[in-house]
Design an enzyme around this catalytic site. Structure first.
Site, short mmCIF file in Angstrom:
data_model
loop_
_atom_site.label_atom_id
_atom_site.label_comp_id
_atom_site.label_asym_id
_atom_site.label_seq_id
_atom_site.Cartn_x
_atom_site.Cartn_y
_atom_site.Cartn_z
N SER A 93 0.85 -1.18 0.00
CA SER A 93 0.00 0.00 0.00
C SER A 93 0.89 1.23 0.00
CB SER A 93 -0.90 0.01 1.24
OG SER A 93 -1.73 1.15 1.26
N HIS A 97 2.26 12.16 -0.89
CA HIS A 97 1.81 13.53 -0.70
C HIS A 97 2.93 14.46 -1.17
CE1 HIS A 97 -1.81 12.52 1.58
NE2 HIS A 97 -1.09 11.69 2.32
N HIS A 107 -2.72 7.28 -4.31
CA HIS A 107 -2.78 6.10 -3.46
C HIS A 107 -2.85 4.88 -4.36
CE1 HIS A 107 -5.72 3.02 -2.00
NE2 HIS A 107 -4.87 2.95 -1.02
N VAL A 110 -2.33 -3.11 -3.61
CA VAL A 110 -2.64 -4.45 -4.13
C VAL A 110 -2.44 -5.43 -2.98
CG1 VAL A 110 -2.25 -4.14 -6.60
CG2 VAL A 110 -0.29 -4.54 -5.12
N GLY A 261 -5.19 -5.38 15.00
CA GLY A 261 -4.01 -5.17 15.82
C GLY A 261 -2.79 -4.81 15.02
N GLY A 262 -2.99 -4.18 13.89
CA GLY A 262 -1.86 -3.77 13.06
C GLY A 262 -1.05 -2.68 13.71
N ARG A 263 0.04 -2.33 13.07
CA ARG A 263 0.95 -1.33 13.62
C ARG A 263 0.41 0.06 13.33
NH1 ARG A 263 6.09 1.02 12.06
NH2 ARG A 263 7.49 1.16 13.84
#
Length: 308
Positions: A93, A97, A107, A110, A261-263
């Protein structure tokens, strides 16, 4: 039984991350920082990012491969029959900017998701998703048409129905209901892709990933030397506020990352480094800023480009 391997997907995605970063570094002249992380429940990722570059105020190209014992609600809502299964997900991902307000934000994503079997009567279930979209502040019609044409080119080998369907999906998905406007000029978006088979689905996301720099970098090169001032930067910050609103209110990827619970630091790298909000503000009629609002509604860019 369904038979597929996740290793080729892993190899492709890590290679894609590196290939995109090489092009962004060449354009900016600065190097990305690498931050490797691990997740307690399983898996981890490689966050690659650039802050305060000459060209890119923030650019993040993230690879993650995470695993869990039970599907989070955001992943099982559309597939209640898969609730409770162990799972793994991997993807690339990115969000860019740029500093210059004449270069759009962009953005791309995949990804692959697998719900594993828990007994001999079940089969593992896979699906792919992804897409790319463009968020200009001072739009140029030729840039918009180029971006959409490259999106269409990426899907052309997989049937004439794909671009119209995925373009509409993007228009519908990246829509701020409370503002009654699209986030930008769209692109393509798709999810739940698992037909006709694994190989064709995997080939489609490879084509989308490989076309990203073809869609975006020519726009960067065309607009990077345009002069801008405080007025343009102020409007860019104001419109970046819409980007923040979408990501925090509607974006399924942000929601999945937080629920699973990702970072958090990696999930929120998609945010612009600076944004602003104004109370009840609208651009002056017929101003360069007002021009943007004609673009924030779905349009068939490729069919009627000459009439726009």
């Amino acid at each position: 039984m369904t038979s597929f391997s996740v290793q080729p997907v892993y190899d492709y995605l890590t290679g894609l991350q590196e290939a995109i970063i090489r092009q962004l570094e060449a354009a900016d002249g600065a190097s990305f920082v690498t931050d490797r992380w691990e997740r307690e429940e399983g898996g981890g990722g490689i966050s690659r990012y650039l802050e305060n570059g000459q060209l890119f105020e923030r650019a993040a190209v993230l690879f993650s491969h995470v695993k869990g014992s039970q599907l989070p609600p955001s992943a099982s809502a559309q597939r209640p029959e898969l609730a409770g299964r162990p799972w793994e997900a991997m993807g690339v991902s990115l969000v860019i900017h740029p500093r210059n307000p004449y270069i759009p934000t962009t953005h791309m994503n995949v990804r692959m998701f697998v719900a594993h079997s828990t007994n001999e009567t079940q089969e593992p279930v896979f699906w792919f998703g992804g897409g790319m979209d463009l968020t200009p502040y001072y739009p140029f019609l030729e840039d918009v048409v180029h971006f959409h044409q490259t999106c269409a080119d990426s899907l052309a080998p997989f049937g004439p129905d794909k671009y119209p369907a995925y373009k509409k999906w993007c228009d519908d998905y990246f829509y701020l209901k409370h503002r009654q406007e699209t986030r930008g000029i769209g692109g393509i978006f798709f999810d739940d892709l698992n037909t006709p088979d694994f190989e064709q689905s995997f080939a489609l996301i490879r084509s989308v990933g490989d076309h990203f720099t073809k869609a975006y970098m020519p726009i960067v090169e065309a607009r990077r030397h345009l002069e801008y001032g405080e007025r343009e930067r102020d409007f860019q910050a104001y419109r970046r506020g819409r980007y923040v609103e979408f990501n925090l209110v509607f974006d399924r990827g942000t929601l999945f990352g937080l629920q699973s619970g990702g970072r958090t630091e990696s999930i929120l790298l998609s945010m612009p480094p600076m944004a602003a909000w104004r109370y009840c503000w609208n651009p002056e009629p017929n101003s360069p800023e007002a021009k943007l609002y004609d673009y924030l509604k779905p349009r068939e860019w490729l069919k009627n480009a000459s009439d726009s």
